[in-house]
Design an enzyme around this catalytic site. Sequence first.
Site, short mmCIF file in Angstrom:
data_model
loop_
_atom_site.label_atom_id
_atom_site.label_comp_id
_atom_site.label_asym_id
_atom_site.label_seq_id
_atom_site.Cartn_x
_atom_site.Cartn_y
_atom_site.Cartn_z
N GLU A 1 3.24 -3.60 12.31
CA GLU A 1 2.27 -2.54 11.99
C GLU A 1 1.16 -3.21 11.21
OE1 GLU A 1 2.46 0.31 13.21
OE2 GLU A 1 4.58 0.73 13.57
N GLU B 1 7.30 2.65 15.38
CA GLU B 1 8.31 3.04 14.39
C GLU B 1 8.42 4.55 14.38
OE1 GLU B 1 6.52 0.46 11.09
OE2 GLU B 1 8.68 0.33 10.73
N CYS C 1 -3.65 1.94 6.22
CA CYS C 1 -4.01 1.37 7.53
C CYS C 1 -4.57 2.45 8.45
CB CYS C 1 -2.82 0.67 8.15
SG CYS C 1 -1.30 1.60 8.06
N GLY D 1 1.55 -5.15 7.42
CA GLY D 1 0.62 -5.89 6.57
C GLY D 1 -0.60 -6.29 7.35
N SER D 2 -1.15 -7.44 7.01
CA SER D 2 -2.41 -7.86 7.62
C SER D 2 -2.19 -8.39 9.04
CB SER D 2 -3.05 -8.95 6.76
OG SER D 2 -2.20 -10.07 6.68
N ASN E 1 0.82 -1.23 0.00
CA ASN E 1 0.00 0.00 0.00
C ASN E 1 0.85 1.27 0.00
OD1 ASN E 1 0.60 -0.80 2.65
ND2 ASN E 1 -1.08 0.39 3.49
P1 NAD Z 1 -0.16 -9.54 3.74
O1 NAD Z 1 -0.11 -9.36 5.20
O2 NAD Z 1 -0.43 -10.89 3.18
O3 NAD Z 1 1.25 -9.08 3.07
C1 NAD Z 1 2.13 -8.11 3.60
C2 NAD Z 1 3.57 -8.55 3.35
O4 NAD Z 1 3.82 -9.77 4.08
C3 NAD Z 1 3.90 -8.89 1.89
O5 NAD Z 1 5.23 -8.52 1.61
C4 NAD Z 1 3.76 -10.39 1.86
O6 NAD Z 1 4.50 -10.99 0.83
C5 NAD Z 1 4.32 -10.78 3.21
N1 NAD Z 1 3.86 -12.08 3.70
C6 NAD Z 1 2.68 -12.71 3.44
N2 NAD Z 1 2.63 -13.90 4.06
C7 NAD Z 1 3.80 -14.04 4.74
C8 NAD Z 1 4.35 -15.07 5.57
N3 NAD Z 1 3.67 -16.17 5.83
N4 NAD Z 1 5.57 -14.88 6.11
C9 NAD Z 1 6.25 -13.74 5.87
N5 NAD Z 1 5.79 -12.74 5.08
C10 NAD Z 1 4.58 -12.88 4.53
O7 NAD Z 1 -1.17 -8.50 3.17
P2 NAD Z 1 -1.92 -8.57 1.74
O8 NAD Z 1 -2.40 -9.94 1.41
O9 NAD Z 1 -1.04 -7.92 0.76
O10 NAD Z 1 -3.19 -7.68 2.06
C11 NAD Z 1 -4.31 -8.29 2.72
C12 NAD Z 1 -4.93 -7.30 3.67
O11 NAD Z 1 -3.98 -6.92 4.68
C13 NAD Z 1 -5.36 -5.99 3.07
O12 NAD Z 1 -6.57 -6.07 2.42
C14 NAD Z 1 -5.38 -5.10 4.27
O13 NAD Z 1 -6.57 -5.28 4.98
C15 NAD Z 1 -4.23 -5.60 5.10
N6 NAD Z 1 -3.01 -4.79 4.90
C16 NAD Z 1 -2.69 -3.88 5.82
C17 NAD Z 1 -1.57 -3.09 5.65
C18 NAD Z 1 -1.18 -2.07 6.65
O14 NAD Z 1 -0.53 -1.09 6.29
N7 NAD Z 1 -1.50 -2.25 7.90
C19 NAD Z 1 -0.78 -3.24 4.53
C20 NAD Z 1 -1.11 -4.20 3.58
C21 NAD Z 1 -2.22 -4.97 3.80
#
Ligand code: NAD
Length: 455
Positions: free
Chosen positions: A231, A434, A265, A209-210, A133
């Site tokens: 985060e 952070e 987020c 991420g999520s 994002n």
């Molecule tokens: P995600 O959590 O799957 O991915 C974020 C990062 O983590 C990516 O680089 C991904 O490759 C990595 N990742 C995924 N699975 C992993 C694992 N098992 N071990 C280590 N790293 C791993 O997020 P997404 O699928 O891209 O998005 C899904 C939802 O997450 C979004 O719809 C949103 O609700 C949320 N999200 C939140 C933020 C935030 O800033 N808080 C950012 C991205 C997504």
Amino acid sequence: MSYTHHEVLNPATGQVIETVPATTAAEVDAAVARAAEAQQGWAAAAPADRARQLRRFAAVVDEHLEELARLEVREAGHTIGNARWEAGNVRDLLDFAAGGVERLNGRQIPVAGGLDITILEPLGVIGVIAPWNFPMPIAAWGTAPALAAGNAVLLKPAETTPLTALRLAELALEAGLPEHLFQVLPGAGDVTGNALVEHPGVAKIVFTGSTRVGKQIMAKSADRLKRVTLELGGKSPNIVFADSDLEAAVAATPMSFLDNSGQDCCARSRVLVQRSVYDRFLELLTPGIESVVVGDPFDEKTQMGPLISQAQLERVRGYAPEELKGIRGTAPEGPGFWFPPTVLTGLDPDAPAACEEVFGPVAVVLPFEDEADAIRLANATEYGLSGSIWTRDVGRAIRVSRAVAAGNLSVNSHSSVRYWTPFGGYKQSGVGRELGPDALTAFTETKNVFISTEA
Ligand code: NAD
């Protein structure tokens, strides 16, 4: 999901713009070994030299600001104005972190019979796992202070947005940073990301991420007591009291959840409005939503671009099907991942769109009765990342700021992220902080040394 290459799409057109190889677990292993070696020399360098090299990196980023911004528009669909800000944020973070290298002071603590000092030592190799994002700023939030504190960094960008990260690694070398100190490892989360999480040579994981993946990373890290900063998601309230400057509150509402197409987020996606001004608020908000310019992210007039992917588009559609009541703006038809600005009304506070993170251009508006009811509703979420309070009553602004369980609040404003102030979440929104004055300390261990004067 395992794959050898990932196709990077332009979200505004759905077309493939580049194919990027994925890093295997064995390649992560080799990268950790190279990083560990580079880190030794980096940590031993004079602080002034490390600071100078980071400033040079910032200068090179600045020279390539437009190029980085345009790359971000192509791979992430961000508006060009936002993308320029994002590249500038990387430069500023590097400068800010560089300023901390020579100020990473330990302490001297009074003791009898000797001298007691604390030393802040680098952790070693840091794994930064970034989302799609805000690919550049979030990568830099972890990378810049970690490098400044004497660590090496392995950055895993999101599958959909590796291009700016890869370019930043090239620019680091161009700026003269030691080889292998900052490496970018594109690949799948559960392969490349997971290899970083499980690797004994990686001392800390910084993940954005999520919440689902964040919990998995924390659980795996517990096994080795690996440090983590997480985060995660948010469902942040925008609380509008009847005693606020209603016109100002309304005017600020659309971009408080539409910026970056709502893939933020901190998006203020739960608009809580005092019942006595609820109808008036919606009446004023309608033209503001309908007039948001959604379209080509390269066009300087565009306020909102596409969503990142088809999967994200379908997820957002699921939360805001046509039959739900509300205010809807417009979006381009045809190729690309477009969804119009959407405000849902008449939902129960526990409806999915009202309590789950949509991560798209969708907000819900819910009425509240009084201050206590506003606080109750604001806190009726598993998340606690940010929020806004609109009121002219200073006492109320302070009371509500104290009562809302969230890491980043703003009064009569929607701002929340500045690189020189701390950022992070309460509850399911994360662990650790952070940015801010303590950004470098988060990448150090504290060592206490007692030196006897008796011997
Ligand atoms: P995600 O959590 O799957 O991915 C974020 C990062 O983590 C990516 O680089 C991904 O490759 C990595 N990742 C995924 N699975 C992993 C694992 N098992 N071990 C280590 N790293 C791993 O997020 P997404 O699928 O891209 O998005 C899904 C939802 O997450 C979004 O719809 C949103 O609700 C949320 N999200 C939140 C933020 C935030 O800033 N808080 C950012 C991205 C997504």
